[in-house]
Scaffold this motif. Structure first.
Motif, PDB file in Angstrom:
ATOM      1  N   PHE A  88      60.499  39.565  40.423  1.00 17.18           N
ATOM      2  CA  PHE A  88      61.428  40.424  40.932  1.00 17.18           C
ATOM      3  C   PHE A  88      60.939  41.133  42.004  1.00 17.18           C
ATOM      4  N   LEU A  89      59.675  41.451  42.002  1.00 20.37           N
ATOM      5  CA  LEU A  89      58.907  42.303  42.919  1.00 20.37           C
ATOM      6  C   LEU A  89      58.921  41.541  44.367  1.00 20.37           C
ATOM      7  N   GLN A  90      58.562  40.223  44.336  1.00 18.40           N
ATOM      8  CA  GLN A  90      58.490  39.273  45.416  1.00 18.40           C
ATOM      9  C   GLN A  90      59.888  39.350  46.046  1.00 18.40           C
ATOM     10  N   LYS A  91      60.906  39.284  45.370  1.00 14.60           N
ATOM     11  CA  LYS A  91      62.450  39.168  45.934  1.00 14.60           C
ATOM     12  C   LYS A  91      62.690  40.424  46.294  1.00 14.60           C
ATOM     13  N   THR A  92      62.248  41.821  45.813  1.00 11.47           N
ATOM     14  CA  THR A  92      62.681  42.920  46.213  1.00 11.47           C
ATOM     15  C   THR A  92      61.833  43.065  47.449  1.00 11.47           C
ATOM     16  N   SER A  93      60.866  42.929  47.607  1.00  9.72           N
ATOM     17  CA  SER A  93      59.957  43.192  49.074  1.00  9.72           C
ATOM     18  C   SER A  93      60.605  42.373  50.277  1.00  9.72           C
ATOM     19  N   SER A  94      61.009  40.832  49.951  1.00 11.58           N
ATOM     20  CA  SER A  94      61.810  40.528  50.878  1.00 11.58           C
ATOM     21  C   SER A  94      63.373  40.825  51.264  1.00 11.58           C
ATOM     22  N   LYS A  95      63.968  41.582  50.420  1.00 11.68           N
ATOM     23  CA  LYS A  95      65.128  42.170  50.761  1.00 11.68           C
ATOM     24  C   LYS A  95      65.155  43.572  51.526  1.00 11.68           C
ATOM     25  N   GLN A  96      64.026  44.268  51.236  1.00 11.15           N
ATOM     26  CA  GLN A  96      63.823  45.461  51.937  1.00 11.15           C
ATOM     27  C   GLN A  96      64.160  45.667  53.495  1.00 11.15           C
ATOM     28  N   PRO A  97      65.032  46.423  54.139  1.00  9.50           N
ATOM     29  CA  PRO A  97      65.033  46.500  55.425  1.00  9.50           C
ATOM     30  C   PRO A  97      63.973  47.295  56.023  1.00  9.50           C
ATOM     31  N   THR A 135      69.085  58.966  58.027  1.00  9.98           N
ATOM     32  CA  THR A 135      68.596  58.276  59.298  1.00  9.98           C
ATOM     33  C   THR A 135      68.456  56.992  58.920  1.00  9.98           C
ATOM     34  N   PRO A 136      69.124  55.768  59.597  1.00 10.33           N
ATOM     35  CA  PRO A 136      68.912  54.399  59.381  1.00 10.33           C
ATOM     36  C   PRO A 136      67.418  54.389  59.819  1.00 10.33           C
ATOM     37  N   TRP A 137      66.859  53.218  58.985  1.00 14.92           N
ATOM     38  CA  TRP A 137      65.481  52.666  58.914  1.00 14.92           C
ATOM     39  C   TRP A 137      65.212  51.742  60.184  1.00 14.92           C
ATOM     40  N   GLY A 138      63.919  51.701  60.451  1.00 17.83           N
ATOM     41  CA  GLY A 138      63.988  50.428  61.340  1.00 17.83           C
ATOM     42  C   GLY A 138      63.846  51.303  62.869  1.00 17.83           C
ATOM     43  N   GLY A 139      64.038  52.459  62.984  1.00 16.82           N
ATOM     44  CA  GLY A 139      63.874  53.081  64.436  1.00 16.82           C
ATOM     45  C   GLY A 139      65.381  53.240  64.945  1.00 16.82           C
ATOM     46  N   ARG A 140      66.457  52.634  64.088  1.00 16.01           N
ATOM     47  CA  ARG A 140      67.902  52.748  64.833  1.00 16.01           C
ATOM     48  C   ARG A 140      68.494  54.137  64.505  1.00 16.01           C
ATOM     49  N   VAL A 146      70.164  54.156  49.638  1.00 17.25           N
ATOM     50  CA  VAL A 146      68.759  53.300  50.103  1.00 17.25           C
ATOM     51  C   VAL A 146      68.980  51.903  50.466  1.00 17.25           C
ATOM     52  N   THR A 147      69.650  51.433  49.515  1.00 18.97           N
ATOM     53  CA  THR A 147      69.482  49.859  49.909  1.00 18.97           C
ATOM     54  C   THR A 147      70.860  49.487  50.703  1.00 18.97           C
ATOM     55  N   HIS A 148      71.510  50.381  51.602  1.00 16.93           N
ATOM     56  CA  HIS A 148      72.596  50.031  52.365  1.00 16.93           C
ATOM     57  C   HIS A 148      72.490  50.822  53.564  1.00 16.93           C
ATOM     58  N   PRO A 149      71.238  50.646  54.343  1.00 16.03           N
ATOM     59  CA  PRO A 149      71.163  51.673  55.383  1.00 16.03           C
ATOM     60  C   PRO A 149      72.041  51.292  56.477  1.00 16.03           C
ATOM     61  N   GLY A 150      72.805  52.430  57.229  1.00 19.48           N
ATOM     62  CA  GLY A 150      73.583  51.999  58.337  1.00 19.48           C
ATOM     63  C   GLY A 150      75.035  51.645  58.007  1.00 19.48           C
ATOM     64  N   TYR A 151      75.272  51.428  56.627  1.00 22.40           N
ATOM     65  CA  TYR A 151      76.546  51.099  56.087  1.00 22.40           C
ATOM     66  C   TYR A 151      77.654  52.058  56.499  1.00 22.40           C
ATOM     67  N   TYR A 152      77.310  53.490  56.295  1.00 16.67           N
ATOM     68  CA  TYR A 152      78.232  54.392  56.534  1.00 16.67           C
ATOM     69  C   TYR A 152      78.822  54.371  57.983  1.00 16.67           C
ATOM     70  N   ALA A 153      77.685  54.533  58.796  1.00 13.26           N
ATOM     71  CA  ALA A 153      77.788  54.500  60.148  1.00 13.26           C
ATOM     72  C   ALA A 153      78.832  53.307  60.615  1.00 13.26           C
ATOM     73  N   GLU A 163      77.061  63.742  55.805  1.00 17.77           N
ATOM     74  CA  GLU A 163      78.256  62.920  55.606  1.00 17.77           C
ATOM     75  C   GLU A 163      77.733  61.620  54.774  1.00 17.77           C
ATOM     76  N   GLU A 164      76.811  60.870  55.031  1.00 17.55           N
ATOM     77  CA  GLU A 164      76.306  59.728  54.320  1.00 17.55           C
ATOM     78  C   GLU A 164      76.144  60.112  52.900  1.00 17.55           C
ATOM     79  N   GLU A 165      75.637  61.062  52.504  1.00 16.72           N
ATOM     80  CA  GLU A 165      75.470  61.652  51.303  1.00 16.72           C
ATOM     81  C   GLU A 165      76.495  61.703  50.538  1.00 16.72           C
ATOM     82  N   ALA A 166      77.502  62.496  51.124  1.00 17.73           N
ATOM     83  CA  ALA A 166      78.792  62.635  50.406  1.00 17.73           C
ATOM     84  C   ALA A 166      79.553  61.381  50.373  1.00 17.73           C
ATOM     85  N   PHE A 167      79.251  60.695  51.322  1.00 12.95           N
ATOM     86  CA  PHE A 167      80.010  59.212  51.196  1.00 12.95           C
ATOM     87  C   PHE A 167      79.730  58.569  50.070  1.00 12.95           C
ATOM     88  N   TRP A 168      78.215  58.378  49.697  1.00  6.68           N
ATOM     89  CA  TRP A 168      77.822  57.650  48.654  1.00  6.68           C
ATOM     90  C   TRP A 168      78.126  58.358  47.182  1.00  6.68           C
TER      91      TRP A 168
END
Length: 1231
Positions: free
Chosen positions: A393-402, A436-441, A529-536, A609-614
């Motif tokens: 599961f850890l291997q699959k999780t690391s590959s899914k992390q944005p 703030t979205p991850w990856g510098g966006r 955390v698992t849906h960065p940028g989804y609200y935007a 806003e994003e926290e209130a949305f989730w």
């Protein structure tokens, strides 16, 4: 069915041999079929009580050899036909081959191999790939389908031996639980019981333990109370029944049909007698418990759980409990409630290692996280397998992390460690906040709105007056306590959740920590955390879009906490608008519901806003399920629970509140807004703290505590208004309340368990949804126009049948539009719709006109006539309109229905091919055909008809002038009053008259005659009706021919005085009875169904004699009509001779035509090309009506009243037909 050969030692015990040959024996079970006597009754009873297989398979084939005493079962059959097919196959394919063998062992081996080969081939062709159901279970499913007439699509989940109480007598039998039905079968000493109940009809399901029905399960529908007892495992049975009933309620609520969850892990080998569906339902129940216990996302699936112990550094103890593992989380729950809960997201895990075992600490496992916390589990049964699973599961999780690892929320002013630390590569890029979205966006929202990074409370901090300094001191003290707690128990998602944390929550969360802890307690943090940028993305997608939801949102924006400065400003209003609109686009099923604005405004005070949305997502979709849908079902369910709890805890007050009718009025606003609209804000927000930590039980406990605190005043109040004022639901501002005392009382006096609430929710959900369905039924019935003559009871029964047919499409009609297009947000009238095939089934069973093989054609035409919007679906109003026309009204109304069914749009494109040509002809030449606008025109003298023509030509000229004037007017700006008049006319109900009906061409008339012949086919007066319709058809054909000649020579004027030789004349009616044959016999199917071919061909070839008719043809048209009306009953026209099947159309050559009952050669008449429809021929409805009125037997047939109630009862039985596998079965049906 073929069976894998099984050894039988005593071949003739309880069996009778019917056929035999040297290698096989066909046997019948004693007691099956005719006779059997007492032995047969006893055998049948034993079969049901001990093993139901014999009831479904009363025939079998055994393999035997001459010298062997051992027999082998090779086939079973539920009917003589089925077993005979197997027997004949064996005789034709094996007997000759077996006679070649010398050794009997070789014969038996060959037979076994052959039978196994047949079974393997059948399984290969019939069973779906990956089918895991064991053979015994497959056999039981087959029995269920045959016994209760279920289709292949109906899946058996499990079956149990039990007793059904019929009166005070228990009937031992078998209970079959399928995805959509509860079925029971019993055969006891010749008495048979068959029950079928649809899960969607169940209104009550509970376990009982009374003197009369000890340890039984009660199942109630609207019409019956059923009791089942004597289960081997009543707990397992009841749990499964609960799940299936719950699925049915979900289906009624939002059309969610049961789908086998393919994501569930498959067992290495299937358990004996357990179906794949049963396994999936068990897994689904475990998944729901797992997600609810640890507030995990809705798509998280439990992989497994195991017993273990957890080392707790704060108490220095090993706490026993259960470890749960899924693809993204490791969770722990202690056996002792509230001792310790732990949630470890795999995205936070850095190290998983096996520690050294010892006698004190056997099989330990250490898990370290990014927040420098280490968790030590021990007493793990299969540690190596567990470590491997976690590693996968850890291997699959690391590959899914944005963009690598995610970061935690860091509260300012507190010294504790954040939830997670960034990796070395990302240390310099750590976001300031999780929004703030991850990856510098960078989100455009973050750059534009301050609310994208912090809560409104920080932006609109009010200056505290001097008297509030004490409150500030208390707030600081709370922060210190929480800070100390974080140091000892950890902070973030991986912190230890214990009874001490609950104590801190009950004292109130500090404002600076409220948003962070709400995210953690609700599980919203995991989804964010698992849906960065989804609200935007949602905000960007929904910006500028206009829907019904956005309109409602705009209306309520300024009603959300108007007293708070944050929402007296456009900044707060805009943030609220974005969050609510984004959620409406995420979940269109809910969209927007009143009260969501109040809750969301509070969430925005403490989070971005994003926290209130989730948080809103967690609230609407997990913590308060179905609260905010169009019918607020979840809130109504919890309101019913509240009433039940009031009866249990406060019985005296409950009676008073019921009399006043207050609970239903107050509880909805309490629950939907979590007391935010009825309490002072500072008090209500503390309840919200507890709600996010412990769920809905807090809301119910507080509601009970409020009633308890106000009990004395409520008992003294005299009306509902006074009670509402006391409970703070009036116009006055809410009364100040010591919220901490109230919470303390709620936990001490009214402590509830989450499991108990879920049990009560299930019980009340059945009642609430069925009550809503009853309301929907009444609303739909009220929406039916007054001109529908069915009684209210008949309409309700028709609605039940109609709804059942719609649900059938969801059960077994995968992909049918009726199932796909159902939208619960639509008006009640539009929610249930059926397609053409379903309508055909209902039409066949409910129509008062039995048409035999022609019924499907008539049903298709009726469907096209009713489907006015051409979406291939009809609603209940359209359905009942069509049925009512056939049952009610006078002769004219019923004939109008039949008439319309043979004109476009009722005719299909194929049927209407030539009809369209005729329509085109009548459109172009309508002025010439106008003398036939009414059947009475045939009786007018020629000069009167010519005058009519001249008048209509003048009207046509006036219309042209009016059109030109209209074109001139259209160049100027139209007056708005013109449109108002147009709309008013459109809204007016246009009463259709018989003159509005278009004329019918020859082919359409032939189709109408064919339908009438089929309608009369099963009537007791069949022969008389055939005779009458033949007479009428002949008359109408002559009328049509007369009309054709009129329209063909409109400009010819007669000479003055007597009619001249060039005047058009009708042909003579037949005078020679010898040329006529009797109508078809009642039992002649060719005459009924085949008459249509004959009807369709002869009129196409018939011709009218023109000038060469002689003196006999010089009579006036009125004289010809009177002759037809007064001819004796034994006389029939040539048309009737052909149409009734006495003369086959194939016997007529292209050179032969029939005129007035005589055969003419081409030398005396002019023929058109053979087989073409006479496009000049037409007939009007008035002419058909006038002709039918001349035959009393036809009038009596259409005036006859038919009781639809009997047909509805028959239809409800037909819905679930039972197989008649034995000659003495008597089936019954419920629901």
């Amino acid at each position: 069915m073929w069976l894998g050969p099984e050894e039988v030692l005593v071949a003739n015990a309880l069996w009778v041999t019917e056929r035999a040959n040297p290698f096989f024996v066909l046997q019948r079970r004693r007691g099956h079929g005719r006779g059997g006597g007492l032995t047969g009754l006893l055998v049948g009873t034993l079969d049901v009580v001990l093993d139901s297989s014999a009831r479904v398979a009363p025939y079998r084939i055994l393999h035997q050899t001459h010298d062997s005493q051992v027999y082998w079962t090779v086939a079973r059959g539920s009917s003589r036909k089925e077993i005979t097919e197997h027997w004949e196959w064996l005789e034709n394919n094996l007997l000759q081959t077996l006679s070649i063998f010398d050794n009997e062992e070789d014969i038996t081996t060959f037979v076994k191999g052959k039978i196994h080969g047949i079974i393997a081939e059948e399984n290969k062709n019939l069973q779906p790939q990956g089918d895991e159901d064991p053979g015994k279970f497959k056999e039981a499913e087959l029995k269920m389908r045959k016994q209760f007439g279920m289709p292949e699509g109906e899946k058996l989940v499990n079956y149990y031996s039990c007793s059904y109480w019929k009166g005070h007598v228990p009937r031992q039998g078998w209970l079959y639980l399928t995805v959509n039905h509860l079925c029971f079968y019993s055969f006891l000493l010749g008495k048979e019981v068959s029950l079928v109940v649809q899960w969607v009809d169940v209104i009550r399901l509970e376990k009982n333990d009374t003197v009369l029905f000890p340890e039984s399960i009660r199942v109630d529908t609207r019409d019956h109370e059923l009791f089942f007892s004597m289960f081997l495992n009543i707990g397992e049975t009841f749990k499964l029944m609960e799940q299936l009933a719950n699925l049915a309620m979900r289906q009624l609520l939002d059309s969610e049909s049961f789908l086998e969850d393919k994501a569930l892990p498959r067992p290495a080998r299937p358990r004996r007698n357990i179906s794949a569906l049963k396994r999936d339902l068990d897994a689904r129940a475990k998944n729901e418990y797992y997600r609810a216990t640890f507030q995990l996302p809705g798509d998280e699936h439990l992989d497994g759980h195991t017993g273990c112990t957890l080392w707790t550094p704060f108490s220095k103890l090993h706490i026993p409990g259960q470890m749960f593992i899924s693809s993204n989380y490791i969770c722990f729950a202690s056996k002792e409630e509230n001792a310790c809960h732990l949630i470890i997201p795999l995205r936070e895990v850095t190290i998983v290692e096996k520690a050294d075992s010892s006698s004190v600490l056997p099989s330990p496992l250490s898990i370290s996280t990014k927040s420098k916390m280490t968790f030590l589990f021990a007493n793990l049964k299969d540690r190596d397998f567990l470590v491997q699973k976690i590693s996968d599961f850890l291997q699959k999780t690391s590959s899914k992390q944005p963009g690598g690892s995610s970061t935690g929320r860091k509260a300012s002013g507190l010294d504790s460690a954040p939830e997670s630390l960034p990796s070395l590569q990302e240390a310099s890029e750590q976001p300031v906040s999780p929004t703030t979205p991850w990856g510098g966006r960078q989100s455009s929202l973050a750059q534009e709105a301050p609310t994208a990074s912090q809560g409104l409370l920080k932006l609109f901090q009010r200056n505290a007056p001097v008297e509030d300094l004490g409150a500030k001191g208390a707030e600081t003290e709370k922060e210190k306590q929480w800070n100390s707690h974080f140091c000892e128990y950890g902070r973030g998602m991986c912190m230890y959740r214990t009874a001490k944390m609950r104590e801190l929550v009950l004292k109130g969360i500090p404002e600076r920590l409220r948003g962070e802890l709400w995210l953690l307690f609700s599980g919203a943090w995991n989804e964010m955390v698992t849906h960065p940028g989804y609200y935007a993305e949602l905000v960007e997608e929904s910006t500028g879009k206009y829907t019904l939801a956005t309109e409602e949102i705009e209306r309520d924006l300024h009603r959300s906490m108007p007293e708070h400065p944050a929402f007296q400003n456009e900044l707060g209003i805009a943030a609220l608008r974005r969050v609510l609109t984004a959620y409406a686009f995420r979940n269109p099923t809910i969209g927007y519901c009143q009260a969501m604005n109040i809750v969301t405004s509070v969430l925005l005070l403490y989070g971005s806003e994003e926290e209130a949305f989730w948080l809103l997502v967690a609230l609407c979709e997990r913590m308060l399920p179905d609260y905010y849908n169009t019918r607020v079902v979840g809130a109504l369910v919890d309101q019913s629970i509240f009433e039940e709890l009031t009866r249990d805890f406060l019985p005296q007050l409950s009676e008073k509140m019921q009399d006043l009718g207050v609970i239903a009025s107050i509880s909805l606003s309490w629950f939907l807004t979590i007391f935010l609209s009825v309490m002072p804000f500072e008090s209500a927000v503390v309840i919200v703290d507890c709600f996010f930590y412990e769920g809905v039980k807090v809301v119910l406990q507080v509601a009970l505590a409020i009633l308890d605190a106000k009990m004395k005043q409520l008992l003294d109040c005299s009306d509902e208004g006074e009670a509402m004022t006391i409970l703070g639901s009036g116009d006055d501002p809410p009364e100040e309340v010591d919220i901490f005392d109230l919470l303390k009382v709620s936990y001490e006096k009214f402590s509830l368990r989450a499991d108990d609430i879920e049990q009560m929710r299930f019980k009340q959900r059945l009642k609430v949804i069925q009550s809503l369905e009853d309301t929907a039924k009444r609303s739909v019935v009220r929406a039916i126009p007054g001109d529908i003559d069915f009684s209210v009871e008949e309409l309700e029964d028709l609605y039940v049948v109609f709804k059942a047919k719609h649900l059938t499409s969801q059960y077994w009609g995968n992909g049918q539009p009726a199932a796909v297009r159902r939208d619960p947000s639509l008006p009640y009238l539009e929610q249930y719709r059926i397609d053409a095939s379903q309508f055909q089934e209902l039409f066949t069973s409910l129509t008062p006109w039995a048409c035999g093989a022609h019924t499907p054609v008539l049903a298709g035409r009726m469907f096209r006539l009713l489907d006015q919007n051409r979406d291939s679906l009809i609603n209940f109003k359209e359905f009942v309109t069509g049925i009512s026309r056939m049952y009610h009204g006078d002769l004219t109304d019923k004939l109008k229905v039949l008439y319309k069914l043979h004109l476009p749009p009722a005719l299909s494109p194929e049927e209407a091919e030539s009809a369209l040509e005729a329509t085109h002809y009548f459109t172009e030449d309508s002025r010439e055909a106008s003398p036939l606008a009414s059947g009475l025109d045939l009786f007018l003298p020629w000069n009167a008809q010519e005058a009519l023509q001249q008048e209509e030509r003048e009207e046509a000229g006036n219309e042209v002038v009016q059109e030109k004037r209209g074109e001139e007017k259209r160049t100027s700006t139209p007056d708005y009053r013109h449109y108002l008049q147009m709309w008013a006319k459109e809204k007016e109900v246009q009463k259709e008259t018989i003159k509005d009906l278009p004329k019918m061409n020859q082919e359409q008339f032939i189709e109408l005659c064919k339908t009438l012949y089929n309608v009369f086919s099963e009537d007791p007066m069949e022969q008389d009706l055939y005779h009458a319709i033949a007479t009428v058809a002949s008359l109408l054909l002559h009328i049509g021919e007369v009309g054709k000649r009129f329209s063909a020579q409109p400009s010819r004027k007669p000479r003055d005085g007597a009619p001249g030789e060039d005047q058009l004349l009708a042909p003579d009616p037949p005078q020679d009875p010898a040329q006529e044959l009797p109508p078809p016999a009642v039992g002649d199917p060719q005459a009924k169904a085949g008459g249509d071919t004959q009807l369709g061909k002869v009129p196409q070839e018939s011709q009218v004699v023109g000038e060469g008719c002689g003196d006999e043809g010089q009579a006036s048209p009125s004289q010809h009509l009177s002759d037809n009306e007064t001819k004796d009953d034994m006389s029939m026209s040539s048309y009737s001779v052909v149409s009734t099947g006495s003369l086959q159309c194939e016997d007529l050559t292209d050179d032969t035509v029939l005129v007035g009952g005589e055969v003419h050669s081409p030398s005396t008449t002019t023929t058109r090309s053979g087989g073409s429809v006479d496009t000049e021929w037409s007939i009007s409805f008035e002419q058909i009506l006038a002709s039918i009125l001349t035959e009393s037997v036809l009038v009596n047939f259409f005036e006859k009243r038919v009781d639809i109630g009997l047909k509805i009862k028959d239809q409800r039985k037909v819905e679930r037909q039972f197989s008649t596998s034995s000659d003495h079965e008597h089936s019954g049906v419920l629901g």
